[in-house]
Design an enzyme around this catalytic site. Structure first.
Site, PDB file in Angstrom:
ATOM      1  N   THR A 117     -46.306  53.455  -2.055  1.00 38.56           N
ATOM      2  CA  THR A 117     -45.220  54.416  -1.796  1.00 38.56           C
ATOM      3  C   THR A 117     -45.370  55.543  -2.564  1.00 38.56           C
ATOM      4  OG1 THR A 117     -42.729  54.888  -1.905  1.00 38.56           O
ATOM      5  CG2 THR A 117     -43.544  52.930  -3.098  1.00 38.56           C
ATOM      6  N   ASP A 118     -44.843  56.696  -2.133  1.00 43.00           N
ATOM      7  CA  ASP A 118     -44.692  57.826  -2.882  1.00 43.00           C
ATOM      8  C   ASP A 118     -43.653  57.685  -3.976  1.00 43.00           C
ATOM      9  OD1 ASP A 118     -42.653  58.177  -1.197  1.00 43.00           O
ATOM     10  OD2 ASP A 118     -42.734  60.110  -1.138  1.00 43.00           O
ATOM     11  N   GLU A 119     -42.803  56.740  -3.993  1.00 39.39           N
ATOM     12  CA  GLU A 119     -41.713  56.561  -5.030  1.00 39.39           C
ATOM     13  C   GLU A 119     -42.377  56.111  -6.268  1.00 39.39           C
ATOM     14  OE1 GLU A 119     -38.020  54.778  -3.868  1.00 39.39           O
ATOM     15  OE2 GLU A 119     -38.083  55.384  -1.571  1.00 39.39           O
ATOM     16  N   TYR A 141     -37.232  49.113  -7.166  1.00 43.15           N
ATOM     17  CA  TYR A 141     -37.930  48.930  -6.172  1.00 43.15           C
ATOM     18  C   TYR A 141     -39.531  49.615  -6.550  1.00 43.15           C
ATOM     19  CZ  TYR A 141     -40.302  50.599  -1.868  1.00 43.15           C
ATOM     20  OH  TYR A 141     -41.236  51.130  -0.834  1.00 43.15           O
ATOM     21  N   LYS A 145     -43.302  48.245  -7.018  1.00 43.67           N
ATOM     22  CA  LYS A 145     -44.414  48.701  -6.234  1.00 43.67           C
ATOM     23  C   LYS A 145     -45.673  49.187  -7.429  1.00 43.67           C
ATOM     24  CE  LYS A 145     -44.762  48.939  -2.321  1.00 43.67           C
ATOM     25  NZ  LYS A 145     -45.133  47.781  -1.242  1.00 43.67           N
TER      26      LYS A 145
END
Ligand code: NAD
Length: 305
Positions: A117-119, A141, A145
């Site tokens: 994810t970009d997060e 979260y 990741k």
């Protein structure tokens, strides 16, 4: 080819399975069926699709396959703030287990494609993050990741596992669980409830239509350039308030502010995400077809999404 997909009954995974079946491949889908999974999907009757109900953390062998695409994850940031342990289990331990099983099969070289994810970059106050930027996650979260990505790099270097990592921006489209912003807005409007918006709604996300994302993932799966990260983004930036305004417009509502309930901000809220996807666009010849917030709702009802 045989695609081993994990989390193929979730939102993005189910669209990816559809794409891979359309391309003529076989799919074995390992999904433990959390609350976010769909119990019924259009491809359930396809003879090239098999679902195995299993947790990726508990798998003790991998079915024969040419490629593994890992979507399986706990994916809602608010839940990770409430109950982080299950995120560590599925998002990091689960990847560790897949890598351990892959290590035993490394002579067959199945490619491990990990959906990240970009997060993982954390928030970006100015400019854009590239694939080489450091990872600086802000919430449990995104930390789980990012941790999974570190394990993948280590297993590639130490044990020769071949991988691809895909980091995409916020997806939207049919079949997304209504805990996420866009389906929550639609659901609230359709049921006459107020739309809960964190803080003042000024947080910026880049919205990517799910079918554009799965086209990018499919291209990454088939690229000759392995052992890399790939950013996937639409450059379709909007604040949460602008998203509400747009969806109200789809529904002919002008007074969008009347439909909002401003609620306490998310702890550790990321102000803005922004990633550069030029590498993916230039190398793989990908670009999103939907570059604005696409009104998928009516199209999808007519089976034309
Ligand atoms: P989702 O929550 O809709 O679906 C996740 C699926 O994984 C569900 O079907 C669930 O049953 C399954 N699953 C969860 N834990 C599992 C486990 N331990 N073993 C087997 N199956 C398990 O998620 P999504 O929105 O489709 O996201 C898919 C992937 O894409 C995730 O890895 C997420 O981090 C990533 N991602 C999502 C977005 C987004 O906007 N939704 C953006 C970038 C990246």
């Amino acid at each position: 080819m045989i695609y081993l997909v994990t989390g193929g009954r979730g939102f993005i995974g189910s669209h990816f399975v559809e794409k891979v079946l359309e391309e003529g491949h076989e799919v074995i889908d390992i999904d433990k069926m959390t609350y976010a999974a769909s119990t019924k999907l259009p491809f359930d009757v396809n003879p090239r699709y098999t679902h195995i109900k299993e947790d990726i953390c508990n798998l003790d062998h991998l079915p024969n396959c040419d490629i593994i695409v890992n979507f399986a994850a706990e994916s809602h940031v608010d839940n990770s703030i409430e109950s982080p342990k299950i995120f560590l289990r599925s998002n990091t331990d689960g990847v560790f287990n897949l890598l351990s099983l892959l290590r035993a099969k490394v002579y067959q070289k199945p490619l491990f494609v990990h959906i990240s994810t970009d997060e993982v970059y954390g928030d970006v106050n100015e400019g854009e993050k590239t694939e080489d930027s450091i990872l600086s996650p802000s919430n449990p979260y995104s930390a789980t990741k990012a941790a999974a990505e570190m394990l993948i790099l280590a297993y590639a270097r130490t044990f020769g596992v071949d991988y691809q990592i895909v980091r995409s921006t916020n997806n939207y489209g049919p079949r997304q669980y209504p805990e996420k912003l866009i389906p929550r807005i639609i659901h609230s409007l359709e049921t006459g409830q107020k739309i809960p918006i964190h803080g003042d709604g000024s947080y910026v996300r880049d919205w990517l239509y799910v079918k554009d994302n799965v086209r990018a993932i499919y291209k990454v799966c088939n690229s000759d350039q392995k052992n890399q990260a790939w950013n996937v983004s639409a450059y379709n930036y909007m604040t949460n308030l602008e998203v509400v305004k747009n969806i109200c417009k789809w529904k002919g509502i002008d007074s969008y502010l009347d439909h909002i309930d401003f609620v306490e901000n998310r702890m550790g809220q990321d102000y803005r995400y922004s990633i550069c996807s030029q590498k993916t666009r230039n190398t793989l010849g990908w670009s999103p077809i939907k570059s604005h917030l696409y009104n998928f709702v009516d199209r999808w009802k007519n089976n034309n999404g």
